[in-house]
Design a protein around this motif. Structure first.
Motif, PDB file in Angstrom:
ATOM      1  N   GLY A  40       0.840  -1.210  -0.076  1.00  0.00           N
ATOM      2  CA  GLY A  40       0.004  -0.115  -0.018  1.00  0.00           C
ATOM      3  C   GLY A  40       0.765   1.378  -0.120  1.00  0.00           C
ATOM      4  O   GLY A  40       0.128   2.309  -0.102  1.00  0.00           O
ATOM      5  N   SER A  44       3.836  -0.178  -6.498  1.00  0.00           N
ATOM      6  CA  SER A  44       3.392  -0.566  -7.914  1.00  0.00           C
ATOM      7  C   SER A  44       2.770   0.425  -8.672  1.00  0.00           C
ATOM      8  O   SER A  44       2.863   0.623  -9.777  1.00  0.00           O
ATOM      9  CB  SER A  44       1.975  -1.433  -7.757  1.00  0.00           C
ATOM     10  N   THR A  45       1.968   1.674  -8.108  1.00  0.00           N
ATOM     11  CA  THR A  45       1.386   2.673  -8.726  1.00  0.00           C
ATOM     12  C   THR A  45       2.503   3.304  -9.449  1.00  0.00           C
ATOM     13  O   THR A  45       2.398   3.782 -10.657  1.00  0.00           O
ATOM     14  CB  THR A  45       0.772   3.628  -7.755  1.00  0.00           C
TER      15      THR A  45
HETATM   16  P1  ADP Z   1       2.007  -1.086  -3.189  1.00  0.00           P
HETATM   17  O1  ADP Z   1       2.381  -1.537  -4.821  1.00  0.00           O
HETATM   18  O2  ADP Z   1       3.229  -0.513  -2.506  1.00  0.00           O
HETATM   19  O3  ADP Z   1       1.336  -2.421  -2.547  1.00  0.00           O
HETATM   20  P2  ADP Z   1       0.067   0.465  -4.535  1.00  0.00           P
HETATM   21  O4  ADP Z   1       0.563   1.265  -5.529  1.00  0.00           O
HETATM   22  O5  ADP Z   1      -0.687  -0.781  -5.128  1.00  0.00           O
HETATM   23  O6  ADP Z   1       0.969  -0.094  -3.492  1.00  0.00           O
HETATM   24  O7  ADP Z   1      -1.379   1.086  -3.874  1.00  0.00           O
HETATM   25  C1  ADP Z   1      -1.039   2.379  -3.117  1.00  0.00           C
HETATM   26  C2  ADP Z   1      -2.456   3.185  -2.620  1.00  0.00           C
HETATM   27  O8  ADP Z   1      -3.071   3.158  -3.674  1.00  0.00           O
HETATM   28  C3  ADP Z   1      -2.874   2.042  -1.595  1.00  0.00           C
HETATM   29  O9  ADP Z   1      -3.495   2.674  -0.596  1.00  0.00           O
HETATM   30  C4  ADP Z   1      -3.955   1.257  -2.503  1.00  0.00           C
HETATM   31  O10 ADP Z   1      -5.048   0.948  -1.845  1.00  0.00           O
HETATM   32  C5  ADP Z   1      -4.246   2.524  -3.373  1.00  0.00           C
HETATM   33  N1  ADP Z   1      -4.703   2.094  -4.639  1.00  0.00           N
HETATM   34  C6  ADP Z   1      -4.143   1.154  -5.466  1.00  0.00           C
HETATM   35  N2  ADP Z   1      -4.765   0.909  -6.641  1.00  0.00           N
HETATM   36  C7  ADP Z   1      -5.866   1.634  -6.614  1.00  0.00           C
HETATM   37  C8  ADP Z   1      -7.054   1.800  -7.577  1.00  0.00           C
HETATM   38  N3  ADP Z   1      -6.984   1.392  -8.563  1.00  0.00           N
HETATM   39  N4  ADP Z   1      -8.229   2.639  -6.944  1.00  0.00           N
HETATM   40  C9  ADP Z   1      -8.058   3.254  -5.781  1.00  0.00           C
HETATM   41  N5  ADP Z   1      -6.931   2.999  -4.936  1.00  0.00           N
HETATM   42  C10 ADP Z   1      -5.779   2.275  -5.301  1.00  0.00           C
END
Ligand code: ADP
Ligand code: ADP
Length: 227
Positions: A40, A44-45
């Motif tokens: 979180g 990944s984002t």
């Molecule tokens: P990590 O890869 O470090 O686990 P992410 O990039 O997946 O982190 O997620 C970062 C934050 O964005 C988290 O709070 C996650 O819940 C939120 N998030 C990720 N994808 C989405 C989405 N498609 N819609 C809304 N929130 C998202």
């Protein structure tokens, strides 16, 4: 490989979560960067914005001298190799056909000699080309994922938990081999992992993310000694 520059990069998801919070960052060409952080934290984002699977809310990304925004889709896909945990091999296609998907992205026809070379590169026996993915071990399947990603001869590799699903022994072997490939092919690599030990072992530079921010940015030596 090319440098990667992030300028004031922000991603705010619908609903308000700020997954990446105004990050500016310069990654030198040829660097192996590990992006570490809890689930979180935004890893990944950040990675998905670099290969344009997700659009930034604000800010920009450049690969070498080019803005990611300006690159046509086929060029972006050829230049960036993308490997993720569950590989995404197509189960109804042979290993060779799966690797050929990477070649098609490059606008080439399926070519058995080239498939064999790619299998050599990732240290798989050439005869696996005719088999189905289900007939391979997890480590072998991950090697196929690397072969497919490398089929377009990308100079930038983005990897999201690439070793996460493997048993420890297979994982150790593949981690070391990938590091050697990174050197040999002159790649720039950005790898997401939640495993600090793996990051310290593999990377030239470790970035620690928390709540969309970069909390630490150091060499493995620096991480360990606090220098
Ligand atoms: P990590 O890869 O470090 O686990 P992410 O990039 O997946 O982190 O997620 C970062 C934050 O964005 C988290 O709070 C996650 O819940 C939120 N998030 C990720 N994808 C989405 C989405 N498609 N819609 C809304 N929130 C998202
Ligand atoms: P998938 O459903 O597995 O993503 P695609 O046809 O979209 O299948 O992708 C095929 C190949 O292209 C795979 O090697 C995948 O890793 C790679 N790939 C997919 N998306 C991207 C991307 N945005 N940038 C670079 N490579 C990508």
């Amino acid at each position: 490989g090319p440098s990667v520059t992030l300028t004031s990069l922000t991603k705010r998801y619908p609903g308000g979560t700020v997954a990446v919070d105004n990050i500016s960052l310069e990654i030198a060409g040829g660097q192996f960067v590990a992006l570490v952080g809890a689930s979180g934290s935004g890893k990944s984002t950040l990675l998905k914005m670099i290969n344009r699977l997700i659009a930034p809310t604000e800010g920009s990304i450049s690969i070498g001298n080019e803005t990611v925004d300006a690159l046509p889709d086929y060029q972006l896909r050829r230049r960036i190799g993308y490997v993720f945990q569950n590989i995404g091999l197509f189960p109804h296609l042979t290993v060779g056909e799966n690797v050929a998907i990477g070649m098609r992205l490059r606008g080439e026809k399926q070519n058995d000699e080239r498939i064999a070379e790619l299998l050599d590169l990732v240290d798989l026996p050439r005869d696996v080309a005719k088999r189905q993915p289900s007939a391979l071990s997890g480590g072998q399947r991950q090697r196929v994922g690397f072969a497919r990603a490398l089929a377009t001869e990308p100079k930038l590799m983005l990897m999201d938990e690439p070793f996460g699903a493997l048993d420890p022994v297979t994982r150790d072997a593949l981690v070391k081999e990938y590091r050697a490939l990174h050197e040999r092919l002159g790649l720039t690599t950005i790898m997401v992992t939640h495993d600090m030990a793996e990051a310290l072992l593999l990377a030239d530079r470790v970035l620690v993310m928390k709540s969309g921010n970069i909390m630490a940015d150091a060499t493995p030596h620096g991480m360990l000694t606090g220098e």
